[in-house]
Design an enzyme around this catalytic site. Sequence first.
Site, PDB file in Angstrom:
ATOM      1  CG  HIS A 108     -30.666  32.791 -36.238  1.00 49.46           C
ATOM      2  ND1 HIS A 108     -30.258  33.502 -34.880  1.00 49.46           N
ATOM      3  CD2 HIS A 108     -30.749  31.488 -35.717  1.00 49.46           C
ATOM      4  CE1 HIS A 108     -30.155  32.647 -33.929  1.00 49.46           C
ATOM      5  NE2 HIS A 108     -30.499  31.349 -34.461  1.00 49.46           N
TER       6      HIS A 108
ATOM      7  CD  GLU B  94     -46.654  23.266 -26.803  1.00 50.70           C
ATOM      8  OE1 GLU B  94     -46.701  22.435 -25.781  1.00 50.70           O
ATOM      9  OE2 GLU B  94     -46.782  22.950 -28.102  1.00 50.70           O
TER      10      GLU B  94
ATOM     11  CG  ASN C 157     -44.059  16.896 -22.730  1.00 53.50           C
ATOM     12  OD1 ASN C 157     -43.540  16.851 -23.732  1.00 53.50           O
ATOM     13  ND2 ASN C 157     -43.815  15.814 -21.818  1.00 53.50           N
TER      14      ASN C 157
ATOM     15  CD  GLU D  73     -50.936  21.684 -24.857  1.00 51.86           C
ATOM     16  OE1 GLU D  73     -49.930  20.946 -24.423  1.00 51.86           O
ATOM     17  OE2 GLU D  73     -52.076  21.690 -24.745  1.00 51.86           O
TER      18      GLU D  73
ATOM     19  CG  ASP E 203     -30.367  37.147 -34.843  1.00 49.16           C
ATOM     20  OD1 ASP E 203     -30.955  36.720 -35.521  1.00 49.16           O
ATOM     21  OD2 ASP E 203     -29.731  36.096 -34.131  1.00 49.16           O
TER      22      ASP E 203
ATOM     23  CB  SER F  88     -32.100  30.271 -31.755  1.00 49.10           C
ATOM     24  OG  SER F  88     -30.751  30.456 -31.860  1.00 49.10           O
TER      25      SER F  88
END
EC number: 3.4.21.4
Length: 246
Positions: A64, A76, A78, A86, A108, A200
């Site tokens: 989803h 990462e 912050n 990064e 899912d 998610s």
Amino acid sequence: MKICIFFTLLGTVAAFPTEDNDDRIVGGYTCQEHSVPYQVSLNAGSHICGGSLITDQWVLSAAHCYHPQLQVRLGEHNIYEIEGAEQFIDAAKMILHPDYDKWTVDNDIMLIKLKSPATLNSKVSTIPLPQYCPTAGTECLVSGWGVLKFGFESPSVLQCLDAPVLSDSVCHKAYPRQITNNMFCLGFLEGGKDSCQYDSGGPVVCNGEVQGIVSWGDGCALEGKPGVYTKVCNYLNWIQQTVAAN
């Protein structure tokens, strides 16, 4: 984003992925910087979901969370600042499970292939897939940049939550007729601690293995409504076959 299911945000039948879904860490704590090196941020102009780096070129997330243009951000802490560790890599392919059902939220799960391999180091590393399915009572780590309280803005730094796997019977009682064999519950029936909006797709790691993917729930941290997670152990063959074929 985490999926909201109506009636009662996650009600009886329909599940709708929305940008106001329920998946950020509530009641957790700020992770030690770079202590979750497999955690990624999926960015579509801004952070929308989490994910887990499972090889130097593949990320595991929730179906989803699909967006046609994703950049995977690794290393990462912050997400609103450049801190030096990064790595920003565009997605080359996004492969949803062929049996993903947006209404029931079954299957899912999504694999993302990076356009180029990540450079692995102490701040960007992979997490192993599970050898076995999770058992009730197992303590796990959930992490993400989801909201600290439902409906509020997301935090800038990665949040962590330690929570136990709940039994199938408890999970089914919390969500009658909604839990499939591809889902499990994790968290606290008394409420107060949970994943929430924008968590998610992120990892649930138990004993050093990624056992779950943040999927859905009824609101965030509500009493009697624990978070529901995709059971990664059911998809090992699909993951291995998909990676090998692509």
